[in-house]
Design an enzyme around this catalytic site. Structure first.
Site, mmCIF file in Angstrom:
data_model
loop_
_atom_site.group_PDB
_atom_site.id
_atom_site.type_symbol
_atom_site.label_atom_id
_atom_site.label_comp_id
_atom_site.label_asym_id
_atom_site.label_seq_id
_atom_site.Cartn_x
_atom_site.Cartn_y
_atom_site.Cartn_z
ATOM 1 N N GLU A 1 6.153 82.389 50.118
ATOM 2 C CA GLU A 1 4.805 81.893 50.412
ATOM 3 C C GLU A 1 3.754 82.971 50.157
ATOM 4 O O GLU A 1 2.599 82.676 49.876
ATOM 5 C CB GLU A 1 4.742 81.417 51.878
ATOM 6 N N HIS B 1 32.395 81.269 45.974
ATOM 7 C CA HIS B 1 33.205 80.130 45.516
ATOM 8 C C HIS B 1 32.327 78.940 45.140
ATOM 9 O O HIS B 1 32.814 77.820 45.025
ATOM 10 C CB HIS B 1 34.227 79.765 46.599
ATOM 11 N N LYS C 1 0.369 67.814 51.853
ATOM 12 C CA LYS C 1 -0.245 67.257 53.071
ATOM 13 C C LYS C 1 -1.280 66.213 52.698
ATOM 14 O O LYS C 1 -1.344 65.135 53.300
ATOM 15 C CB LYS C 1 -0.932 68.365 53.890
HETATM 16 O O1 PA5 Z 1 3.117 81.441 57.047
HETATM 17 C C1 PA5 Z 1 2.348 80.528 57.305
HETATM 18 O O2 PA5 Z 1 1.152 80.717 57.540
HETATM 19 C C2 PA5 Z 1 2.849 79.100 57.369
HETATM 20 O O3 PA5 Z 1 4.169 79.007 56.974
HETATM 21 C C3 PA5 Z 1 2.715 78.549 58.788
HETATM 22 O O4 PA5 Z 1 3.439 79.362 59.666
HETATM 23 C C4 PA5 Z 1 3.210 77.108 58.890
HETATM 24 O O5 PA5 Z 1 2.577 76.300 57.932
HETATM 25 C C5 PA5 Z 1 2.943 76.549 60.275
HETATM 26 O O6 PA5 Z 1 1.583 76.578 60.560
HETATM 27 P P1 PA5 Z 1 1.046 76.429 62.023
HETATM 28 O O7 PA5 Z 1 1.529 77.591 62.839
HETATM 29 O O8 PA5 Z 1 -0.435 76.429 61.886
HETATM 30 O O9 PA5 Z 1 1.568 75.144 62.598
#
Ligand code: PA5
Length: 443
Positions: free
Chosen positions: A285, A306, A420
């Site tokens: 990410e 494997h 989303k």
């Molecule tokens: O690293 C990040 O910012 C994301 O992966 C969030 O942790 C994830 O989308 C969850 O978001 P939130 O804590 O706002 O529910």
């Protein structure tokens, strides 16, 4: 202290090439320190370990003690950075058969809000039906659909099963100080709550209450976890020559520029499976944007030798491998001798199982290097809270440096919004009328 060995990338990238990155790495480290890097609103993780106070840890432990005494099971509701760190550390430190050996001293830790599986949620609520359970609701934005859906179900069930007064004691919120539905709900209901600092993004938040509270509830030593991270914070502040996080970042970058676009994180301990899941999120990410980024993949070895072993040995040569190795297992188990020796394994009699595992690791590493796969090895002395604290901060710092070498903002995730928008349009969320019309035309 965690050690890094990059000698097995030498046939692919020379030491001189890595060392030549010293100035760029130093500039990246300085930009993090000075707050001049892209996404500089989110570098609160950089000195987070050293800024954690004993009072803060006491508050976390006191809340954990309430949940531990009032609950047989605690559900952590969260997704992405709001659950992966806790899940990774808890799995790594737990007995491999925790479900079967639970002696009632620790609550069972469950996770929800990280998927929308109807069967998952239904089976979870059935399981909880006979349990004294509590919930830790974790969401920085306080509006994430997966988490909010699960929390709505769990809140209702907890209140119905345990009564509103007890529910107030056993539901804890970890969210933004002011914004979001999770904050509004926590304030209205009077839940104990913890704040996720504004300047710490989800995937860098394991050393905030997001990770620390669930880990403490599970019964693990958060003082040692933080101590490990603090020690690594010092080590990883040094120049390239003395800094394993910077060397890992430089090695990754050098390999990436040579066409090694996929990194496979390998472990030889099943308990590390979720460390790899957390690592994939941290790097994936953070750096997968602007059409750039090493693709983070993972394997559990020797299991996956494997299945994926063939691909790693002889598939397209666009990969490199990073092994996390644990030097000393917690238990000692000797391989027994057998009079009949039908399996032909008496040559191993008297050896520790870990010796066999280590030879599998070394043999695999050498085979993969011979097969054209550069290999990086990260070793930790043992699988305990202290060394996991080191490992977590090591990867965070390496990620912060590597993203700057790549030239991407490590701390945003604009690509996550696309699904989303479509999901809300398809579900007919109020305010999404135009998008609903547009997406329906595509079906
Ligand atoms: O690293 C990040 O910012 C994301 O992966 C969030 O942790 C994830 O989308 C969850 O978001 P939130 O804590 O706002 O529910």
């Amino acid at each position: 202290m965690l050690t890094l060995d990059i000698s097995k990338i030498a046939p692919f990238v020379s030491t001189e090439t890595i060392n030549a990155y010293a100035d760029r790495v130093a500039a990246a480290q300085k930009a993090l320190e000075d707050g001049t890097c892209p996404g500089n609103d989110y570098i609160g993780w950089l000195h987070l370990p050293s800024s954690i106070t004993p009072d803060f840890l006491t508050d976390i432990k006191a809340t954990a003690a309430i949940l531990r005494s009032e609950c047989d099971a605690v559900v952590i509701a969260g997704i992405g950075g709001s659950y992966l760190g806790a899940k990774a550390v808890i799995e790594a430190l737990s007995n491999s058969f925790q479900w079967l050996v639970n002696d009632g001293k620790n609550p069972v830790i469950l996770f929800a809000g990280n998927n929308i599986g109807e069967d998952y949620l239904s089976e979870l609520t059935t399981y909880l039906g006979t349990k004294r359970f509590g919930v830790i609701n974790i969401s920085k934005s306080g509006t994430t659909t997966e988490t909010a859906l699960a929390f709505r179900l769990l809140k209702k069930q907890c209140e119905e099963q345990r009564g509103k007064d007890v529910a107030k004691k056993v539901i804890v919120a970890i969210t933004d100080a002011k914004r979001g539905a999770a904050r509004t709900c926590a304030d209205k209901e009077g839940y104990k709550s913890f704040v996720i600092p504004d300047n710490v993004g989800g995937r860098f938040s394991v050393l905030t209450p997001v990770g620390l509270l669930p880990i403490a509830v599970a019964g693990f030593d958060i003082d040692q976890l933080v101590k490990g991270a603090q020690d690594m914070e010092k080590t990883a502040a040094q120049p390239l020559a003395k800094n394993p996080a910077a060397q890992y970042a430089a090695a990754r970058y050098a390999l990436y520029t040579k066409g090694k676009k996929i990194e496979i994180l390998a472990n030889y301990q099943p308990k590390l499976h979720f460390i790899a899941e957390w690592w994939k999120q941290l790097f994936g990410e953070s750096e997968g944007k602007d059409n750039k980024g090493v693709y983070p993949a993972s394997v559990d070895l020797t299991t996956d030798l494997h299945s994926m072993g063939q691909w790693i040995q002889e598939g397209e040569r666009t990969i490199f491998e990073t092994v996390i190795s644990v030097e000393n297992p917690e238990h000692k188990l000797l391989f027994p001798s057998d009079d009949e020796n039908l399996d032909g394994l008496n040559f191993l009699a008297g050896k520790r199982v870990d010796e066999v595992n280590k030879m599998a690791e070394l043999g695999t590493q050498l085979a993969h290097v011979d097969g054209g796969v550069p290999n990086i090895r990260i070793a930790i002395e043992r699988l305990d809270a202290y060394h996991l604290g080191q490992l977590i901060y090591f990867f965070e710092k390496a990620c912060g440096i590597h993203c700057q070498l790549l030239g991407v903002n490590a701390f945003n995730q604009p690509g996550v919004e696309a699904y989303k928008k479509n999901m809300f349009a398809l579900l007919g969320k109020p305010g999404y009328e135009k998008e609903t019309e547009a997406i329906k035309a595509k079906l």
